[in-house]
Design a protein around this motif. Structure first.
Motif, mmCIF file in Angstrom:
data_model
loop_
_atom_site.group_PDB
_atom_site.id
_atom_site.type_symbol
_atom_site.label_atom_id
_atom_site.label_comp_id
_atom_site.label_asym_id
_atom_site.label_seq_id
_atom_site.Cartn_x
_atom_site.Cartn_y
_atom_site.Cartn_z
ATOM 1 N N ARG A 140 0.840 -1.188 0.000
ATOM 2 C CA ARG A 140 0.000 0.000 0.000
ATOM 3 C C ARG A 140 0.877 1.240 0.000
ATOM 4 N NH1 ARG A 140 -5.001 0.729 -0.973
ATOM 5 N NH2 ARG A 140 -5.448 2.019 0.827
ATOM 6 N N PHE A 151 -12.006 16.521 7.676
ATOM 7 C CA PHE A 151 -11.101 15.482 8.180
ATOM 8 C C PHE A 151 -11.016 15.528 9.695
ATOM 9 C CE2 PHE A 151 -6.605 14.509 9.334
ATOM 10 C CZ PHE A 151 -6.559 13.173 8.982
ATOM 11 N N CYS A 190 -12.332 11.268 -0.836
ATOM 12 C CA CYS A 190 -11.508 10.060 -0.967
ATOM 13 C C CYS A 190 -10.240 10.387 -1.747
ATOM 14 C CB CYS A 190 -12.274 8.948 -1.677
ATOM 15 S SG CYS A 190 -11.418 7.354 -1.638
ATOM 16 N N SER A 206 1.667 5.182 1.101
ATOM 17 C CA SER A 206 1.436 6.270 2.033
ATOM 18 C C SER A 206 2.461 7.354 1.715
ATOM 19 C CB SER A 206 1.577 5.807 3.487
ATOM 20 O OG SER A 206 1.421 6.895 4.382
ATOM 21 N N MET A 217 -3.757 8.872 13.824
ATOM 22 C CA MET A 217 -3.806 10.126 13.070
ATOM 23 C C MET A 217 -4.478 11.237 13.852
ATOM 24 S SD MET A 217 -4.973 8.418 9.441
ATOM 25 C CE MET A 217 -4.621 9.820 8.389
ATOM 26 N N VAL A 245 -6.723 5.198 -1.012
ATOM 27 C CA VAL A 245 -5.643 5.439 -0.060
ATOM 28 C C VAL A 245 -6.201 5.846 1.299
ATOM 29 C CG1 VAL A 245 -3.587 6.832 0.421
ATOM 30 C CG2 VAL A 245 -4.073 6.082 -1.919
ATOM 31 N N TYR A 246 -7.128 6.794 1.299
ATOM 32 C CA TYR A 246 -7.764 7.217 2.554
ATOM 33 C C TYR A 246 -9.061 7.940 2.220
ATOM 34 C CZ TYR A 246 -8.259 8.569 7.407
ATOM 35 O OH TYR A 246 -8.725 8.680 8.698
ATOM 36 N N SER A 247 -10.086 7.704 3.026
ATOM 37 C CA SER A 247 -11.362 8.387 2.832
ATOM 38 C C SER A 247 -11.904 8.842 4.185
ATOM 39 C CB SER A 247 -12.375 7.460 2.144
ATOM 40 O OG SER A 247 -12.645 6.323 2.940
ATOM 41 N N PHE A 248 -12.714 9.894 4.145
ATOM 42 C CA PHE A 248 -13.351 10.408 5.354
ATOM 43 C C PHE A 248 -14.643 11.112 4.953
ATOM 44 C CE2 PHE A 248 -10.020 13.201 3.820
ATOM 45 C CZ PHE A 248 -10.575 14.465 3.791
ATOM 46 N N HIS A 300 -12.288 8.424 15.171
ATOM 47 C CA HIS A 300 -10.971 7.850 15.490
ATOM 48 C C HIS A 300 -10.191 8.766 16.425
ATOM 49 C CE1 HIS A 300 -11.640 4.814 12.384
ATOM 50 N NE2 HIS A 300 -11.955 5.787 11.552
ATOM 51 N N GLY A 316 -7.205 -1.560 0.562
ATOM 52 C CA GLY A 316 -6.303 -1.559 1.706
ATOM 53 C C GLY A 316 -6.328 -2.909 2.383
ATOM 54 N N MET A 341 -0.139 14.362 3.464
ATOM 55 C CA MET A 341 -0.825 13.111 3.139
ATOM 56 C C MET A 341 -1.492 13.198 1.770
ATOM 57 S SD MET A 341 -3.903 11.150 5.221
ATOM 58 C CE MET A 341 -5.194 12.338 4.764
#
Length: 270
Positions: A52, A112, A163, A54, A125, A175-178, A120, A211, A136
């Protein structure tokens, strides 16, 4: 510690840290840098082997006593949404997707922060500031897009979800989503995956990479709810089958040494 195969790049191993997914276990990562003109080719090749990205690094779990983390991807051609996923699609049919370059904005960061604080707050993070957030999003040596989702109803609608996505030769990699925590009932995390499946289908790409999936981890359980899901296990991609079949403990003596793991990595040809 550094490990180098027959040719560049060089691979390194992180020191053990507490596992964020399974209580009482330690995680360790095998990683290498993405630099130079071959960064895209390397990212493509390693993504097909369970790595993956980063920022400017690609990594793969390489723990000393556990192989629970398995890369997961959806076969786009074979995917059919479940009844609950069709409800999610109908519920969010009013959202509009806008693809932008990998550039961070204050509006994204505000969403975010609200997402992290609600979902979280005790994660790794949780203390990220706007500069780390920008890194990021923006520090990428490969083809990366940011997809923003807003309501179609009126101009100036606030962000509902975001995303960060890599475009690979064989698929889309989330890669990353919120998303807006006030809309938790809308299942926006699931919606973004469904939307990426549709994008991949339209582009003729065979996979959507999700992921890592971790059996026994409540945080990762939702991924097993997607049909046509494959996991990278034992060095090969295979259908996930019954998720509960992957929850067994792994004896430390059954895990290959790092040097052997690196030796089996296939690098892009010059």
């Amino acid at each position: 510690m550094r490990h180098t195969p027959s040719s560049a790049p060089q691979f390194y191993v992180t020191a053990p840290q507490p596992c964020p997914y399974l209580h009482g276990r330690a995680e360790r990562k095998l990683f290498t840098a993405l630099t130079g003109e071959r960064a895209r080719d390397l990212n493509n090749a390693l993504s097909r082997q369970g790595f993956r990205r980063s920022q400017n690094v690609v990594y793969r779990p390489s723990c000393e006593s556990c192989v629970a983390c398995m890369s997961a991807r959806i076969r786009v051609r074979d995917f059919q949404p479940s009844r609950s996923q069709r409800r999610v699609m109908r519920r969010n049919a009013g959202l509009q997707r806008l693809g932008t370059s990998a550039w961070a904005t204050e509006e994204q960061f505000d969403l975010f922060r609200r997402y992290l604080d609600h979902r979280h707050a005790d994660g790794g993070m949780a203390d990220m500031d706007i500069f780390e957030f920008a890194a990021m999003i923006e520090e990428t040596p490969v083809r990366t897009r940011v997809f923003e989702y807003r309501a179609r109803a009126e101009e100036g609608e606030p962000l509902a979800a975001v995303c960060l996505t890599d475009i690979l030769d064989d698929g889309l990699s989330l890669v990353y989503s919120f998303y807006d925590p006030a809309r938790i009932a809308d299942s926006l995390g699931t919606w973004m995956i469904l939307d990426h499946i549709q994008m991949a289908r339209e582009a003729g790409l065979p996979y959507v990479y999700l992921g890592y999936w971790v059996p026994g981890s409540r945080k990762m359980a939702y991924k097993a709810g997607f049909g046509a899901l494959e996991i990278h296990k034992g060095g090969v991609w295979q259908d996930i089958g019954r998720p509960e079949d992957h929850e067994g403990e792994t004896h430390p003596l059954s895990i290959d040494p790092i040097v052997e793991q690196v030796a089996r990595i296939h690098l892009p040809q010059d």
